[in-house]
Scaffold this active site. Structure first.
Site: not given
Ligand code: PMP
Length: 381
Positions: A199-200, A236, A324
């Site tokens: 994730s960027g 896109t 949460c």
């Molecule tokens: N997996 C893990 C281990 C994460 O820490 C996170 C973000 N907290 C995600 C998935 C979800 O990433 P995104 O915010 O890019 O949807």
């Protein structure tokens, strides 16, 4: 108001100036649709190709193995639902108890689809039980999904061992590497995972872009139909944000060589300073490998919410680690899985550093944290 000290990089890491400049320039100059067959489209397509190349280079992968998505939540869904759609005869999924909510919340849905789910337990350090994994694997298993680094504790999971076990039974493995990519070396020539999420915004790129590494030859049905991403993810592409992701990947490659040890030294200094003043503090995940940027600390008898609120008033941003728990509704499923009581689990804060921090900030955070915690402990005594 005090100057902000941002120590919540596991939630999201601020965009680097170079990334922001690249995104803004791209928004202006690269407005075309990369699928368009004219020169404006060509420019967008070229920018996308470069971003893919940079992301692939960070992972030592081939550009064709990178599928861009809206982030790790989507990548995790694509991996799990795609793996289940691949072979309808395989109706079994294996995950660990400490996976991110983007995976855990998908489990009831797949169970409704008739899929059997096995939860691999973790020990008190948060490490999944490899014997349990060995026993859980069957010919019906569609996928093993295991995170590389836990987003709350920073514990580094034995994914290579898990991948070897899965491979020995002919079962594919997906690794949620969201907290690993850009923060520690992730080399897809050495890591035998079939699928890997990233994730960027965890490595200083914009939010809303990320991807899934899909190993060459691994057929994965799409979640979103369409021609983009070689038919593996329709829609896109978010070109400007992906250009930013490419620049962030390039910079992460450089920081990996230099910055990460420095971040670890700040984190270690922070923990040592807190440990010296607050004897009852416990480090979650101690005794096993942890990523260098994360500190997950419990203060028995106290409530994390109070600590977080007081730190925020002093300008220091940290979190409880569990989304949460921030609203006081649920204790961390990760700490509960590690055998902690609800009360203990509610006493933990997560402090996550990044390359944008400084050693002075780490020291200030440690001192402020002790100044916040000590009177609360005195009152609780
Ligand atoms: N997996 C893990 C281990 C994460 O820490 C996170 C973000 N907290 C995600 C998935 C979800 O990433 P995104 O915010 O890019 O949807």
């Amino acid at each position: 108001m005090n100057a902000t000290v941002y120590l919540d990089n596991n939630a999201t890491a601020p965009m680097l100036p170079e990334v922001m400049t690249a995104v803004m320039t791209s928004m202006q100059d690269c407005y075309g649709n990369p699928s368009s067959k004219h020169h404006v489209g060509d420019m967008a397509r070229e920018a996308l190709m470069q971003a893919r190349g940079k992301m692939a280079a960070l992972l030592s992968a081939a550009p064709a193995e990178i599928v861009f998505t809206s982030g790790a939540t989507e990548s995790n869904h694509l991996a799990i639902l795609g793996a289940l759609a691949r072979d309808p005869a395989r109706r079994h999924l294996i995950v660990s108890q400490v996976e991110h909510p983007s995976i855990r919340s998908l489990l009831p849905r797949v169970q409704q689809m008739g899929v059997r789910v096995t939860d691999i337990p973790v020990d008190s350090r948060g490490v999944p039980d490899m014997e349990a994994l060995r026993h859980a694997l069957t010919e019906e298993t569609a996928l093993v999904s295991m995170m590389w680094v836990n987003n709350e504790t920073g514990v580094v999971m034995p994914v290579a061992e898990a991948a070897a076990l899965a491979a020995s039974r002919g079962v594919p493995i997906h690794v949620d590497a969201t907290q690993a990519v850009g923060r520690m070396p992730v080399d897809m020539r050495a890591c035998p995972a079939d699928l890997l999420s990233f994730s960027g915004h965890k490595f200083h790129a914009p939010k809303g872009v990320g991807g899934l590494f899909v190993r060459k030859g691994f057929v994965l049905p799409a979640l979103l139909s369409g021609r983009q991403e070689r038919g593996r993810r329709g829609g896109t592409e978010n070109v400007a944000a992906l250009v930013g992701l490419g620049v962030a990947a390039e910079l992460a490659g450089q920081h990996l060589l230099t910055g990460l040890d420095v971040v670890r030294s700040w984190r270690d200094r922070f923990e040592a300073l807190v440990a010296a003043r607050i004897r009852s503090m416990r480090i979650n995940g101690a005794g096993t490998a942890r990523i260098g940027n994360t500190s997950h600390l419990s203060f028995p008898g106290l409530n994390a919410e109070t600590i977080i609120h007081r730190l925020d008033k002093a300008g220091i941003c940290v979190s409880s680690g569990a989304a949460c728990a921030a609203s006081g509704t649920e204790a961390s499923h990760v700490l509960l899985a590690m055998g902690q009581s609800e009360e203990m689990a509610r006493s933990a804060i997560r402090v996550s550093f990044g390359v944008c921090n400084t050693e002075e900030e780490a020291i200030l955070a440690a001192e402020t944290l002790c100044d916040v915690v000590q009177p609360l402990l005195n009152r609780a005594a």
